[in-house]
Design an enzyme around this catalytic site. Structure first.
Site, PDB file in Angstrom:
ATOM      1  N   SER A  29     -10.656  -1.799   2.924  1.00  0.00           N
ATOM      2  CA  SER A  29     -10.655  -1.564   4.027  1.00  0.00           C
ATOM      3  C   SER A  29      -9.830  -0.028   5.068  1.00  0.00           C
ATOM      4  O   SER A  29      -9.053   0.637   4.104  1.00  0.00           O
ATOM      5  CB  SER A  29      -9.389  -2.700   3.929  1.00  0.00           C
ATOM      6  OG  SER A  29      -9.579  -3.604   3.199  1.00  0.00           O
ATOM      7  N   ARG A  65       0.413  -0.807   0.251  1.00  0.00           N
ATOM      8  CA  ARG A  65      -0.103  -0.135  -0.261  1.00  0.00           C
ATOM      9  C   ARG A  65       0.468   1.344  -0.026  1.00  0.00           C
ATOM     10  O   ARG A  65       0.426   1.885   0.424  1.00  0.00           O
ATOM     11  CB  ARG A  65      -1.238   0.092   0.516  1.00  0.00           C
ATOM     12  CG  ARG A  65      -2.264  -1.374   1.121  1.00  0.00           C
ATOM     13  CD  ARG A  65      -2.935  -1.203  -0.364  1.00  0.00           C
ATOM     14  NE  ARG A  65      -3.571  -2.646   0.258  1.00  0.00           N
ATOM     15  CZ  ARG A  65      -2.981  -3.481  -0.637  1.00  0.00           C
ATOM     16  NH1 ARG A  65      -2.049  -3.584  -1.692  1.00  0.00           N
ATOM     17  NH2 ARG A  65      -4.002  -4.749  -0.296  1.00  0.00           N
ATOM     18  N   GLU A  98      -5.233   2.906   6.359  1.00  0.00           N
ATOM     19  CA  GLU A  98      -5.050   4.062   4.982  1.00  0.00           C
ATOM     20  C   GLU A  98      -5.639   4.540   4.467  1.00  0.00           C
ATOM     21  O   GLU A  98      -5.452   5.163   2.943  1.00  0.00           O
ATOM     22  CB  GLU A  98      -6.206   2.103   3.755  1.00  0.00           C
ATOM     23  CG  GLU A  98      -5.198   1.042   3.607  1.00  0.00           C
ATOM     24  CD  GLU A  98      -5.305  -0.389   2.612  1.00  0.00           C
ATOM     25  OE1 GLU A  98      -5.764   0.453   2.110  1.00  0.00           O
ATOM     26  OE2 GLU A  98      -5.455  -1.219   2.906  1.00  0.00           O
TER      27      GLU A  98
END
Length: 315
Positions: free
Chosen positions: A238, A188, A308
């Site tokens: 998420s 990520r 995130e």
């Protein structure tokens, strides 16, 4: 500033005092001072030059699928790419050779995609022509540009696995091209998390596959998403990165936070890794819920969860 912005992007592409809940998948957020729609690289370069010269904050919006904008809004310019940035081109080995381009093998397909292309649309188009490699991206609600920044992934696949090169505007507004192995892709993350580059387009390397098998794999992934994820509620997917050696959802569940609520925001009962808007949440609700989850998981499990979600504005 408003007059200068209109000169560059056109009055029809300039919006003022724009409610960001309309442009984010969380469906929350106050007003942005301006939102501009940009159609090509020339306009984008001129726009960024103006904003930098005037120290005006700006943000490349994408699909707003990983963004939490403050209830107080954003005192800056939100930039949405369209036009040329929404184009996709495909070339197989024979076409590339005939065009005098780079040599690629018979088992490769090259895809050129603009930063504004939606991942799901690109995966669908790849499947329709029998090109494999993007099955994992089907159902991810983001754009190519955002996916490159975050090295988006799912079901064992990530963007870094298919990126051959990325065309960018650097901090000096010069166009540069970085190869995939120069992008510092990680879980990520990418070099774009550290350098203020702007994604213009990407070159992806796929390979021929059986159309029916590709579609079947994508449909299986989508069925798993619908079964396991709370897609019926606004969210940013998420909420937390996966800590090394753990699963964020399992840590949150073990901390007794399944269904935990702050105002209209809730830890999904269906998947504890998702924070959802139950319908009347504010950005502050979501922000405080995320903070409280971090504190509780750190206290109970000894692990620090890293969001995130990108948070924009004052909280």
């Amino acid at each position: 500033m408003e007059h200068r912005l209109a000169e560059i992007v056109g009055k029809e592409n300039l919006l003022k005092d724009v409610p960001m809940w309309r442009y984010t998948t969380f469906r929350v957020g106050g007003d942005a001072s301006y939102l501009v729609n940009v159609e090509n690289e020339e306009i984008l370069t001129a726009l960024l030059k103006l904003l930098k010269q005037n120290d005006m904050p700006y943000y490349l919006l994408g699909n707003g699928s990983n963004l939490l904008v403050s209830d107080q809004g954003y005192d800056g310019v939100m930039i949405r790419l369209g036009g040329d940035f929404s184009k996709i081109e495909w070339r197989k080995q024979t076409e590339q050779s005939a065009a005098g381009g780079d040599s690629i093998s018979d088992d490769e397909v090259i895809c050129h995609a603009g930063a504004a292309v939606m991942l799901t649309n690109m995966a669908q188009k790849a499947a329709e022509q029998g090109s494999s490699g993007l099955e994992f991206a089907y159902g991810i609600p983001g754009t190519v540009g955002g996916a490159i920044v975050m090295n988006a992934g799912a079901y064992g696949g990530e963007m870094c696995q298919v990126v051959e090169s990325v065309r960018l505007l650097d901090e000096n507004l010069q166009i540069v091209t970085l190869k995939g192995d120069e992008m510092a892709f990680g879980y990520r993350t990418s070099i774009l998390k550290k350098k203020p580059y702007v994604v213009l387009s990407v070159r992806l390397k796929l390979h021929p596959g059986d159309k029916k098998e590709i579609m079947a794999k994508m449909n299986t992934n989508m069925s798993a998403r619908k079964e396991k994820q709370p897609l019926e509620y606004p969210s940013a997917g998420s909420t937390f990165k996966r800590p090394e050696g753990y699963f964020a959802g399992k840590l949150i569940q073990d901390a007794g936070l399944r269904g935990y609520r702050v105002g209209g925001a809730q830890v999904s009962e269906k998947h504890c890794g998702f924070v959802i808007n139950m319908g009347n949440a504010t950005a502050a609700d979501i922000y405080h819920l995320i903070s409280n989850v971090q504190s509780k998981v750190r206290e109970i499990g000894g692990v620090t969860l890293e969001p995130e979600v990108i948070m924009l504005g004052e909280f």
